[in-house]
Design a protein around this motif. Sequence first.
Motif, PDB file in Angstrom:
ATOM      1  N   LYS A 256       0.827  -1.208   0.000  1.00 45.78           N
ATOM      2  CA  LYS A 256       0.000   0.000   0.000  1.00 45.78           C
ATOM      3  C   LYS A 256       0.861   1.258   0.000  1.00 45.78           C
ATOM      4  O   LYS A 256       0.536   2.246  -0.667  1.00 45.78           O
ATOM      5  CB  LYS A 256      -0.936   0.000   1.200  1.00 45.78           C
ATOM      6  CG  LYS A 256      -2.114  -0.950   1.085  1.00 45.78           C
ATOM      7  CD  LYS A 256      -3.041  -0.825   2.277  1.00 45.78           C
ATOM      8  CE  LYS A 256      -4.258  -1.719   2.132  1.00 45.78           C
ATOM      9  NZ  LYS A 256      -5.162  -1.609   3.308  1.00 45.78           N
ATOM     10  N   GLU A 259       2.377   1.531  -3.579  1.00 41.36           N
ATOM     11  CA  GLU A 259       1.339   1.870  -4.551  1.00 41.36           C
ATOM     12  C   GLU A 259       0.837   3.290  -4.359  1.00 41.36           C
ATOM     13  O   GLU A 259       0.571   4.004  -5.336  1.00 41.36           O
ATOM     14  CB  GLU A 259       0.180   0.876  -4.444  1.00 41.36           C
ATOM     15  CG  GLU A 259       0.520  -0.517  -4.955  1.00 41.36           C
ATOM     16  CD  GLU A 259      -0.624  -1.500  -4.767  1.00 41.36           C
ATOM     17  OE1 GLU A 259      -1.605  -1.152  -4.062  1.00 41.36           O
ATOM     18  OE2 GLU A 259      -0.542  -2.614  -5.313  1.00 41.36           O
ATOM     19  N   GLY A 260       0.715   3.722  -3.097  1.00 43.30           N
ATOM     20  CA  GLY A 260       0.273   5.085  -2.833  1.00 43.30           C
ATOM     21  C   GLY A 260       1.263   6.118  -3.336  1.00 43.30           C
ATOM     22  O   GLY A 260       0.879   7.142  -3.920  1.00 43.30           O
ATOM     23  N   ILE A 262       3.528   5.672  -5.745  1.00 36.44           N
ATOM     24  CA  ILE A 262       3.531   5.647  -7.209  1.00 36.44           C
ATOM     25  C   ILE A 262       2.330   6.407  -7.755  1.00 36.44           C
ATOM     26  O   ILE A 262       2.445   7.169  -8.720  1.00 36.44           O
ATOM     27  CB  ILE A 262       3.526   4.189  -7.716  1.00 36.44           C
ATOM     28  CG1 ILE A 262       4.872   3.519  -7.411  1.00 36.44           C
ATOM     29  CG2 ILE A 262       3.247   4.134  -9.217  1.00 36.44           C
ATOM     30  CD1 ILE A 262       4.910   2.046  -7.742  1.00 36.44           C
ATOM     31  N   GLN A 263       1.184   6.226  -7.127  1.00 35.89           N
ATOM     32  CA  GLN A 263      -0.015   6.930  -7.579  1.00 35.89           C
ATOM     33  C   GLN A 263       0.154   8.442  -7.439  1.00 35.89           C
ATOM     34  O   GLN A 263      -0.212   9.214  -8.333  1.00 35.89           O
ATOM     35  CB  GLN A 263      -1.232   6.460  -6.782  1.00 35.89           C
ATOM     36  CG  GLN A 263      -2.542   7.044  -7.268  1.00 35.89           C
ATOM     37  CD  GLN A 263      -3.742   6.452  -6.556  1.00 35.89           C
ATOM     38  OE1 GLN A 263      -3.614   5.483  -5.802  1.00 35.89           O
ATOM     39  NE2 GLN A 263      -4.913   7.010  -6.785  1.00 35.89           N
ATOM     40  N   ASP A 264       0.730   8.871  -6.316  1.00 37.14           N
ATOM     41  CA  ASP A 264       0.961  10.307  -6.109  1.00 37.14           C
ATOM     42  C   ASP A 264       1.909  10.865  -7.162  1.00 37.14           C
ATOM     43  O   ASP A 264       1.661  11.933  -7.741  1.00 37.14           O
ATOM     44  CB  ASP A 264       1.536  10.556  -4.707  1.00 37.14           C
ATOM     45  CG  ASP A 264       0.523  10.312  -3.599  1.00 37.14           C
ATOM     46  OD1 ASP A 264      -0.688  10.265  -3.908  1.00 37.14           O
ATOM     47  OD2 ASP A 264       0.946  10.143  -2.446  1.00 37.14           O
ATOM     48  N   THR A 266       2.745   9.633 -10.160  1.00 37.26           N
ATOM     49  CA  THR A 266       2.227   9.605 -11.527  1.00 37.26           C
ATOM     50  C   THR A 266       1.150  10.659 -11.737  1.00 37.26           C
ATOM     51  O   THR A 266       1.024  11.223 -12.826  1.00 37.26           O
ATOM     52  CB  THR A 266       1.670   8.214 -11.879  1.00 37.26           C
ATOM     53  OG1 THR A 266       0.737   7.802 -10.870  1.00 37.26           O
ATOM     54  CG2 THR A 266       2.783   7.192 -11.982  1.00 37.26           C
ATOM     55  N   SER A 267       0.372  10.944 -10.678  1.00 37.87           N
ATOM     56  CA  SER A 267      -0.666  11.971 -10.825  1.00 37.87           C
ATOM     57  C   SER A 267      -0.061  13.365 -10.941  1.00 37.87           C
ATOM     58  O   SER A 267      -0.647  14.261 -11.553  1.00 37.87           O
ATOM     59  CB  SER A 267      -1.631  11.924  -9.636  1.00 37.87           C
ATOM     60  OG  SER A 267      -0.965  12.259  -8.426  1.00 37.87           O
TER      61      SER A 267
END
Length: 292
Positions: A256, A259-260, A262-264, A266-267
């Motif tokens: 988590k 993934e969190g 990476i999401q931040d 990439t956004s």
Amino acid sequence: MHRTLSLAPRSLLSAVAASTLAVALAWAAPSRAEDLNPATVVATVNGETITLGQMAIARSNLPEQYKQLPDEVLFSGILDQLVQQTVLSQSFDGPEPAYIGIVLLNQKRSLLASEVIDRLLAGAATEADVKAAYEETYGNADPAPEYNASHILVETEEAAQALIEELNSGADFAALAKEKSTGPSGPNGGALNWFGAGMMVKPFEDAVKELSEGDISGPVQTQFGWHVIKLNQKRFADAPSLEEVRAELEDMIRQKVVEGRIQDLTSEADIDRSAETEIDPSVLSRADFMEQ
């Protein structure tokens, strides 16, 4: 395409065969460990240096069986290999192949990404995190049903129905399974032992849930064939202890976190993938692609 030189076990094997006495004499007066660092030069080849850092990285990439060799044998073997690679690389004539720069770029990208993840996870999955995850996952969970069932697997619905008629007439389930089942549990009387939710294919699991202890199902179709199922027992399992699921929870927490992040990232990043739909994906499989 191209060949990639790696640390050859052959060199290490020849090092093993070298005289133990010669190795001992060569290292009779080693440098003090506190004076050494990754930039320490061990050898030069036509002015090109080979450092302790390069040797340490080479060692880390060896198969495990070679890492078990004595340090003095590994040291000599790795240095031999790097010297050989250096003289070979120095003999290369012509423009440097384009793939080399691409490989180095990919490796650098991968190493830096791994370093970021390592730093990210350094403080993750603390005891407080694990306990909180355990409470969230299992704290209010109802006891989970588990089933002990047996089955007979046959190829057609007609064959399954014929088995059910025999069973209704008093035939022994285990004996029929040993005689008629095409599944791997047949020789064991069709016994599947205990299983919980998600451990069987859905049509099978759904059928088992509808049975009471001692009941026999109608024909049940799955991708394996047609089943006749008998529910032997049903029980409710308590939640596992924290120690039983600690590793699972730690992995979940770390995943988590990564993934969190990476999401931040990439956004926030300016990413343009518009060319993706214009390229034939099979180009990556072409043997001659990197030679253009």
